[in-house]
Write a protein that holds these residues in place. Structure first.
Motif, short mmCIF file in Angstrom:
data_model
loop_
_atom_site.label_atom_id
_atom_site.label_comp_id
_atom_site.label_asym_id
_atom_site.label_seq_id
_atom_site.Cartn_x
_atom_site.Cartn_y
_atom_site.Cartn_z
N GLY A 1 -166.56 -41.06 -17.36
CA GLY A 1 -167.26 -40.14 -16.38
C GLY A 1 -168.44 -39.27 -16.93
O GLY A 1 -168.74 -39.49 -18.38
N GLN A 2 -168.94 -38.55 -16.19
CA GLN A 2 -170.13 -37.81 -16.49
C GLN A 2 -169.51 -36.07 -16.27
O GLN A 2 -169.40 -35.91 -15.15
CB GLN A 2 -171.26 -38.07 -15.71
CG GLN A 2 -172.67 -37.36 -16.50
CD GLN A 2 -173.73 -38.10 -15.94
OE1 GLN A 2 -174.06 -37.97 -14.76
NE2 GLN A 2 -174.62 -38.74 -16.84
N GLY A 3 -170.07 -35.42 -17.15
CA GLY A 3 -169.75 -33.93 -16.97
C GLY A 3 -170.96 -33.12 -17.12
O GLY A 3 -171.94 -33.48 -17.86
N LYS A 4 -170.79 -31.91 -16.83
CA LYS A 4 -172.09 -30.96 -16.86
C LYS A 4 -171.39 -29.56 -17.58
O LYS A 4 -170.53 -28.95 -17.01
CB LYS A 4 -172.56 -30.39 -15.46
CG LYS A 4 -173.84 -29.68 -15.73
CD LYS A 4 -174.31 -28.87 -14.37
CE LYS A 4 -175.09 -30.24 -13.46
NZ LYS A 4 -175.65 -29.75 -12.41
N TYR A 5 -171.88 -29.13 -18.68
CA TYR A 5 -171.34 -27.84 -19.42
C TYR A 5 -172.58 -27.09 -18.96
O TYR A 5 -173.67 -27.26 -18.78
CB TYR A 5 -171.65 -28.21 -20.76
CG TYR A 5 -171.61 -26.91 -21.57
CD1 TYR A 5 -170.66 -26.14 -22.21
CD2 TYR A 5 -173.04 -26.54 -22.09
CE1 TYR A 5 -170.57 -25.15 -22.83
CE2 TYR A 5 -173.13 -25.37 -22.83
CZ TYR A 5 -171.85 -24.71 -23.04
OH TYR A 5 -171.98 -23.44 -23.80
N ILE A 6 -172.04 -26.00 -18.51
CA ILE A 6 -172.83 -24.78 -18.08
C ILE A 6 -172.41 -23.50 -19.05
O ILE A 6 -171.42 -22.93 -18.97
CB ILE A 6 -172.33 -24.25 -16.88
CG1 ILE A 6 -172.87 -25.39 -15.55
CG2 ILE A 6 -173.26 -23.26 -16.23
CD1 ILE A 6 -171.58 -25.98 -14.96
N GLY B 1 -165.82 -28.59 -27.83
CA GLY B 1 -166.02 -28.20 -28.96
C GLY B 1 -167.41 -28.70 -29.66
O GLY B 1 -168.01 -27.98 -30.31
N ARG B 2 -167.67 -29.76 -29.19
CA ARG B 2 -168.69 -30.62 -29.82
C ARG B 2 -170.04 -29.90 -29.41
O ARG B 2 -171.33 -30.16 -29.48
CB ARG B 2 -168.73 -32.04 -29.48
CG ARG B 2 -167.66 -32.55 -30.47
CD ARG B 2 -167.47 -34.16 -30.01
NE ARG B 2 -168.67 -35.12 -29.54
CZ ARG B 2 -168.39 -36.31 -29.08
NH1 ARG B 2 -167.23 -36.52 -28.79
NH2 ARG B 2 -169.47 -36.80 -28.80
N VAL B 3 -169.80 -29.29 -28.13
CA VAL B 3 -170.99 -28.84 -27.37
C VAL B 3 -171.25 -27.27 -27.52
O VAL B 3 -172.13 -26.81 -27.72
CB VAL B 3 -170.94 -29.13 -25.82
CG1 VAL B 3 -172.12 -28.56 -25.08
CG2 VAL B 3 -170.78 -30.63 -25.44
N ASP B 4 -169.94 -26.67 -27.52
CA ASP B 4 -170.12 -25.06 -27.65
C ASP B 4 -168.75 -24.97 -28.82
O ASP B 4 -167.78 -24.92 -28.51
CB ASP B 4 -169.66 -24.58 -26.39
CG ASP B 4 -169.78 -23.13 -26.30
OD1 ASP B 4 -169.56 -22.56 -27.40
OD2 ASP B 4 -169.91 -22.52 -25.33
N SER B 5 -169.11 -24.29 -29.89
CA SER B 5 -168.12 -23.78 -30.66
C SER B 5 -167.15 -22.84 -30.18
O SER B 5 -165.93 -22.93 -30.55
CB SER B 5 -168.60 -23.19 -32.01
OG SER B 5 -169.30 -21.97 -31.53
N SER C 1 -168.55 -22.90 -18.45
CA SER C 1 -167.82 -23.44 -17.57
C SER C 1 -168.27 -24.99 -17.47
O SER C 1 -169.14 -25.26 -18.24
CB SER C 1 -168.12 -22.79 -15.93
OG SER C 1 -169.44 -22.98 -15.77
N PHE C 2 -167.50 -25.75 -16.94
CA PHE C 2 -167.69 -27.31 -16.84
C PHE C 2 -167.01 -27.97 -15.71
O PHE C 2 -166.22 -27.45 -15.09
CB PHE C 2 -166.90 -27.71 -18.31
CG PHE C 2 -166.95 -29.11 -18.50
CD1 PHE C 2 -168.17 -29.61 -19.29
CD2 PHE C 2 -166.00 -30.07 -18.03
CE1 PHE C 2 -168.33 -30.97 -19.51
CE2 PHE C 2 -166.20 -31.42 -18.19
CZ PHE C 2 -167.34 -31.82 -18.93
N VAL C 3 -167.76 -29.04 -15.33
CA VAL C 3 -167.28 -29.74 -14.13
C VAL C 3 -167.50 -30.99 -14.30
O VAL C 3 -168.51 -31.49 -15.07
CB VAL C 3 -168.03 -29.13 -12.89
CG1 VAL C 3 -169.55 -29.51 -13.02
CG2 VAL C 3 -167.72 -29.79 -11.76
#
Length: 104
Positions: A11-16, A36-40, A99-101
Motif C-alpha cells: 500500500g501507500q500511505g501519507k505521513y502528516i 519511526g523511520r519517518v518521525d522519531s 497523523s497518518f493515512v
C-alpha cells in the motif's frame, strides 16, 4: 515466498507532520512498516496489512485516535483493524504529534 511478498509494497500511505507546519510525506508500505523511520516521535508504531484493512502496533507511551462516522475522535487499540483511507492521529499526552493515512 514470504520473503518475496514482504519486499513488495502492499500500500501507500501519507505521513502528516505535527501542527502547525503539517509537512506531508508519501510512503510505500512494505511488511510491517515502522513509522519511526519517518518521525522519531513515532518510534515503535508499526502499520501493517490485516486482510482488506490495516492495523497498527502501538507502543504504550503513545495514543492513537481516528474519526468515527459521527466525526468524533475515537481511541484506536493496538492491532485493531481499520479501513484504508481513515486518518489516524497520534498523541503524546494531550498533544497531537502527527497523523497518518493509508491511501491505497
Amino acid at each position: 515466498m514470504r520473503w518475496l511478498a514482504a519486499q513488495r509494497p502492499w500500500g501507500q500511505g501519507k505521513y502528516i507532520g505535527p501542527p502547525p507546519d503539517c509537512a506531508e510525506k508519501t510512503l510505500n508500505l512494505k511488511g510491517r512498516f515502522d513509522l519511526g523511520r519517518v518521525d522519531s516521535n513515532l518510534k515503535g508504531v508499526k502499520v501493517y496489512q490485516k486482510g482488506e484493512n490495516v492495523a497498527f502496533n502501538l507502543p504504550s507511551h503513545l495514543e492513537a485516535k481516528y474519526e468515527n462516522k459521527w466525526q468524533r475522535k475515537t481511541l484506536l487499540e493496538s492491532d485493531e483493524p481499520i479501513s484504508r483511507g481513515t486518518r489516524i492521529y497520534f498523541y503524546d499526552g494531550q498533544q497531537e504529534i502527527a497523523s497518518f493515512v493509508v491511501e491505497s
